[in-house]
Scaffold this motif. Structure first.
Motif, mmCIF file in Angstrom:
data_model
loop_
_atom_site.group_PDB
_atom_site.id
_atom_site.type_symbol
_atom_site.label_atom_id
_atom_site.label_comp_id
_atom_site.label_asym_id
_atom_site.label_seq_id
_atom_site.Cartn_x
_atom_site.Cartn_y
_atom_site.Cartn_z
ATOM 1 N N ASP A 26 0.828 -1.210 0.000
ATOM 2 C CA ASP A 26 0.000 0.000 0.000
ATOM 3 C C ASP A 26 0.862 1.259 0.000
ATOM 4 O OD1 ASP A 26 -2.299 -1.545 -0.030
ATOM 5 O OD2 ASP A 26 -2.681 -1.323 2.126
ATOM 6 N N ALA A 27 1.933 1.258 0.803
ATOM 7 C CA ALA A 27 2.827 2.432 0.866
ATOM 8 C C ALA A 27 3.525 2.647 -0.473
ATOM 9 C CB ALA A 27 3.852 2.261 1.986
ATOM 10 N N GLU A 28 4.002 1.570 -1.097
ATOM 11 C CA GLU A 28 4.640 1.687 -2.408
ATOM 12 C C GLU A 28 3.648 2.195 -3.451
ATOM 13 O OE1 GLU A 28 7.962 -1.862 -2.548
ATOM 14 O OE2 GLU A 28 5.842 -2.401 -2.767
ATOM 15 N N ALA A 29 2.432 1.653 -3.423
ATOM 16 C CA ALA A 29 1.408 2.050 -4.392
ATOM 17 C C ALA A 29 1.079 3.531 -4.247
ATOM 18 C CB ALA A 29 0.152 1.196 -4.213
ATOM 19 N N ASP A 30 0.918 3.994 -3.014
ATOM 20 C CA ASP A 30 0.614 5.411 -2.780
ATOM 21 C C ASP A 30 1.744 6.310 -3.283
ATOM 22 O OD1 ASP A 30 -1.816 4.756 -1.612
ATOM 23 O OD2 ASP A 30 -1.075 4.958 0.447
ATOM 24 N N CYS A 54 -3.253 9.204 -14.666
ATOM 25 C CA CYS A 54 -2.779 7.848 -14.399
ATOM 26 C C CYS A 54 -3.621 7.217 -13.296
ATOM 27 C CB CYS A 54 -1.307 7.852 -14.018
ATOM 28 S SG CYS A 54 -0.943 8.770 -12.518
ATOM 29 N N GLN A 55 -3.519 5.916 -13.233
ATOM 30 C CA GLN A 55 -4.275 5.146 -12.246
ATOM 31 C C GLN A 55 -3.511 3.861 -11.968
ATOM 32 O OE1 GLN A 55 -7.971 3.208 -13.634
ATOM 33 N NE2 GLN A 55 -8.951 4.085 -11.827
ATOM 34 N N LEU A 56 -3.616 3.352 -10.750
ATOM 35 C CA LEU A 56 -3.026 2.073 -10.390
ATOM 36 C C LEU A 56 -4.170 1.112 -10.115
ATOM 37 C CD1 LEU A 56 -0.202 0.845 -9.957
ATOM 38 C CD2 LEU A 56 -0.459 1.369 -7.538
ATOM 39 N N LYS A 57 -4.128 -0.048 -10.740
ATOM 40 C CA LYS A 57 -5.201 -1.031 -10.589
ATOM 41 C C LYS A 57 -4.631 -2.298 -9.963
ATOM 42 C CE LYS A 57 -9.391 -2.430 -12.264
ATOM 43 N NZ LYS A 57 -10.654 -1.872 -12.018
ATOM 44 N N TYR A 58 -5.330 -2.822 -8.992
ATOM 45 C CA TYR A 58 -4.956 -4.062 -8.304
ATOM 46 C C TYR A 58 -3.559 -3.980 -7.684
ATOM 47 C CZ TYR A 58 -8.850 -5.926 -11.080
ATOM 48 O OH TYR A 58 -10.071 -6.136 -11.677
ATOM 49 N N GLY A 59 -3.055 -2.778 -7.456
ATOM 50 C CA GLY A 59 -1.741 -2.623 -6.858
ATOM 51 C C GLY A 59 -0.613 -3.164 -7.712
ATOM 52 N N GLU A 89 12.805 1.152 -10.524
ATOM 53 C CA GLU A 89 14.091 0.928 -9.868
ATOM 54 C C GLU A 89 14.053 1.406 -8.422
ATOM 55 O OE1 GLU A 89 17.010 2.857 -12.332
ATOM 56 O OE2 GLU A 89 16.753 1.398 -13.953
ATOM 57 N N THR A 90 13.414 2.543 -8.184
ATOM 58 C CA THR A 90 13.311 3.087 -6.826
ATOM 59 C C THR A 90 12.612 2.109 -5.886
ATOM 60 O OG1 THR A 90 13.263 5.354 -7.640
ATOM 61 C CG2 THR A 90 12.347 4.980 -5.449
ATOM 62 N N PHE A 91 11.561 1.454 -6.392
ATOM 63 C CA PHE A 91 10.755 0.551 -5.555
ATOM 64 C C PHE A 91 11.127 -0.919 -5.724
ATOM 65 C CE2 PHE A 91 8.026 4.312 -6.115
ATOM 66 C CZ PHE A 91 7.855 4.647 -4.783
ATOM 67 N N GLY A 92 12.140 -1.215 -6.525
ATOM 68 C CA GLY A 92 12.520 -2.608 -6.740
ATOM 69 C C GLY A 92 11.454 -3.379 -7.496
#
Length: 165
Positions: A26-30, A54-59, A89-92
């Motif tokens: 959740d923190a990465e997605a936000d 943009c939008q993020l779906k299903y994380g 790269e930042t979030f692996g």
């Protein structure tokens, strides 16, 4: 440029779907969504703002839409792709590596290599009724018409993998 909600983008908007190789926390997605929203709000092509959201779906799936009327140039599209790669790269997270196939297995989303998916198809573990994610859908109209999350028989997967059993 003012904020444009993803669902307010026109149906004709060009769509890019970037699939992460794993589900984000959740923190990465936000954090990822905040960064990409900041980018889409300042995205320029030859000195002109690109109307985008943009939008993020299903994380796990990052959607970036750009209005066809302000469709970005090749250089602007390259800049968007670079931004996605750097954030990955930042979030692996791998967004742009070897092409992967994402499909549903029960309530889970599985991300696998094309070779592994082909082996699953040969074994009958996945078939033409398996729900897959067609990350090649080109427009919001296609996304909204249900062509992104669909049965394998209704997407490119039917041609790429042998589902004869």
């Amino acid at each position: 440029m003012s904020y444009i909600p993803f669902d307010a983008m026109p149906e004709r908007a060009r769509l890019w779907v970037f699939a992460a190789d794993r589900q984000l926390s959740d923190a990465e997605a936000d954090a990822l969504l905040r960064e990409m929203q900041a980018f889409t709000h300042t995205w320029m092509a030859h000195g002109h703002p690109v109307t985008a959201s943009c939008q993020l779906k299903y994380g796990q799936f990052l959607f970036i839409a750009a209005d066809e009327a302000s469709l970005p140039s090749g250089c602007a599209t390259d800049e968007m792709t670079r931004r996605v790669r750097l954030l990955g790269e930042t979030f692996g997270i791998e967004f742009l590596g070897m092409p992967r196939v994402q499909y549903r297995s029960g309530d889970s989303i599985v991300s696998t290599s094309r070779m592994e998916f082909a082996d699953l198809a040969k074994a009958g573990t996945v078939d033409s009724s398996t729900v897959v994610f067609d990350n090649t859908v080109p427009t919001l109209a296609d996304l909204n018409a249900g062509k992104w999350e669909t049965h394998a028989k209704q997407s490119w997967h039917a041609k790429a993998f042998d589902f004869v059993r």
